[in-house]
Design a protein around this motif. Structure first.
Motif, PDB file in Angstrom:
ATOM      1  N   LEU A 226       0.876  -1.169   0.000  1.00 30.84           N
ATOM      2  CA  LEU A 226       0.000   0.000   0.000  1.00 30.84           C
ATOM      3  C   LEU A 226       0.913   1.218   0.000  1.00 30.84           C
ATOM      4  O   LEU A 226       1.731   1.386   0.900  1.00 30.84           O
ATOM      5  N   LEU A 227       0.799   2.051  -1.004  1.00 25.27           N
ATOM      6  CA  LEU A 227       1.671   3.213  -1.133  1.00 25.27           C
ATOM      7  C   LEU A 227       0.870   4.481  -0.895  1.00 25.27           C
ATOM      8  O   LEU A 227      -0.208   4.676  -1.456  1.00 25.27           O
ATOM      9  N   LEU A 228       1.404   5.358  -0.026  1.00 27.87           N
ATOM     10  CA  LEU A 228       0.752   6.609   0.306  1.00 27.87           C
ATOM     11  C   LEU A 228       1.791   7.694   0.499  1.00 27.87           C
ATOM     12  O   LEU A 228       2.990   7.420   0.486  1.00 27.87           O
ATOM     13  N   ARG A 229       1.341   8.917   0.671  1.00 26.71           N
ATOM     14  CA  ARG A 229       2.245  10.037   0.929  1.00 26.71           C
ATOM     15  C   ARG A 229       1.953  10.621   2.307  1.00 26.71           C
ATOM     16  O   ARG A 229       0.797  10.739   2.706  1.00 26.71           O
ATOM     17  N   ASP A 230       3.035  11.011   2.995  1.00 24.41           N
ATOM     18  CA  ASP A 230       2.866  11.699   4.268  1.00 24.41           C
ATOM     19  C   ASP A 230       2.573  13.175   3.993  1.00 24.41           C
ATOM     20  O   ASP A 230       2.567  13.604   2.829  1.00 24.41           O
ATOM     21  N   PRO A 231       2.293  13.985   5.023  1.00 23.44           N
ATOM     22  CA  PRO A 231       1.953  15.400   4.791  1.00 23.44           C
ATOM     23  C   PRO A 231       3.037  16.207   4.072  1.00 23.44           C
ATOM     24  O   PRO A 231       2.739  17.241   3.470  1.00 23.44           O
ATOM     25  N   ASP A 232       4.296  15.754   4.121  1.00 19.48           N
ATOM     26  CA  ASP A 232       5.370  16.442   3.399  1.00 19.48           C
ATOM     27  C   ASP A 232       5.561  15.903   1.984  1.00 19.48           C
ATOM     28  O   ASP A 232       6.447  16.350   1.257  1.00 19.48           O
ATOM     29  N   GLY A 233       4.777  14.908   1.588  1.00 16.21           N
ATOM     30  CA  GLY A 233       4.896  14.344   0.250  1.00 16.21           C
ATOM     31  C   GLY A 233       5.840  13.163   0.146  1.00 16.21           C
ATOM     32  O   GLY A 233       6.039  12.631  -0.948  1.00 16.21           O
ATOM     33  N   ASN A 234       6.450  12.733   1.258  1.00 19.82           N
ATOM     34  CA  ASN A 234       7.323  11.564   1.229  1.00 19.82           C
ATOM     35  C   ASN A 234       6.493  10.312   0.966  1.00 19.82           C
ATOM     36  O   ASN A 234       5.402  10.156   1.507  1.00 19.82           O
ATOM     37  N   LEU A 235       7.036   9.407   0.141  1.00 19.00           N
ATOM     38  CA  LEU A 235       6.347   8.150  -0.117  1.00 19.00           C
ATOM     39  C   LEU A 235       6.502   7.212   1.065  1.00 19.00           C
ATOM     40  O   LEU A 235       7.592   7.080   1.636  1.00 19.00           O
ATOM     41  N   VAL A 236       5.409   6.544   1.427  1.00 12.62           N
ATOM     42  CA  VAL A 236       5.392   5.577   2.516  1.00 12.62           C
ATOM     43  C   VAL A 236       4.775   4.295   1.975  1.00 12.62           C
ATOM     44  O   VAL A 236       3.722   4.330   1.334  1.00 12.62           O
ATOM     45  N   ASN A 237       5.443   3.179   2.206  1.00 11.08           N
ATOM     46  CA  ASN A 237       4.958   1.881   1.764  1.00 11.08           C
ATOM     47  C   ASN A 237       4.655   1.027   2.987  1.00 11.08           C
ATOM     48  O   ASN A 237       5.533   0.797   3.818  1.00 11.08           O
TER      49      ASN A 237
END
Length: 143
Positions: free
Chosen positions: A106-117
């Motif tokens: 599952l790939l998402l972005r944190d509030p700063d735009g960093n990718l999180v998997n």
């Protein structure tokens, strides 16, 4: 050598810490108003405000400008995490998908735009790669 942490520098420390507390279910430890850590069993995610950069003597990092690293967390059930986070996360990049290397991600972005998997190993080979009790390097367990 041990890899122990990764640090994100941000202009918005409280929202970023709260985001990672939400997705991990962990409580952060604040050392100062400009620095917090979320410790997992294998690594620590440190989050520092841009004010901490002065301690390094230079403007060595730029917040919200990452375009190459992905912060990854192994979870027990990525589909359950997606359902849990559906109303709490604003920026999903990819819904849970099984990748060719055997992880369901599952790939998402944190509030700063960093990718999180957020990922769960699902194939036999991927499951064998990970062990909650040990660390692996080149397929061998190291103590």
């Amino acid at each position: 050598m041990d890899f122990v942490s990764i640090r994100i520098i941000t202009d918005q420390i409280r929202p970023l810490v709260e985001f990672y507390e939400t997705i991990t279910g962990l409580t952060s430890k604040w050392f100062t108003e400009d620095f917090a850590e979320l410790a997992t069993t294998s690594c620590t995610l440190a989050i520092g405000s841009t004010r901490t950069l002065a301690l390094f003597g230079a403007d060595v990092a730029q917040p919200a400008s990452n375009r190459s690293a992905i912060i990854e967390f192994r979870v027990d059930n990525v589909d359950a995490e997606y359902r849990r986070l559906a109303n709490a996360v604003d920026d999903f990049v990819q819904v849970p998908t099984t990748m060719p290397w055997g992880n369901r991600s599952l790939l998402l972005r944190d509030p700063d735009g960093n990718l999180v998997n957020l990922f769960t190993p699902v194939t036999t080979e991927a499951i064998k790669k990970f062990d909650r009790k040990g660390r692996f390097f080149d397929g061998e367990r190291r103590q």
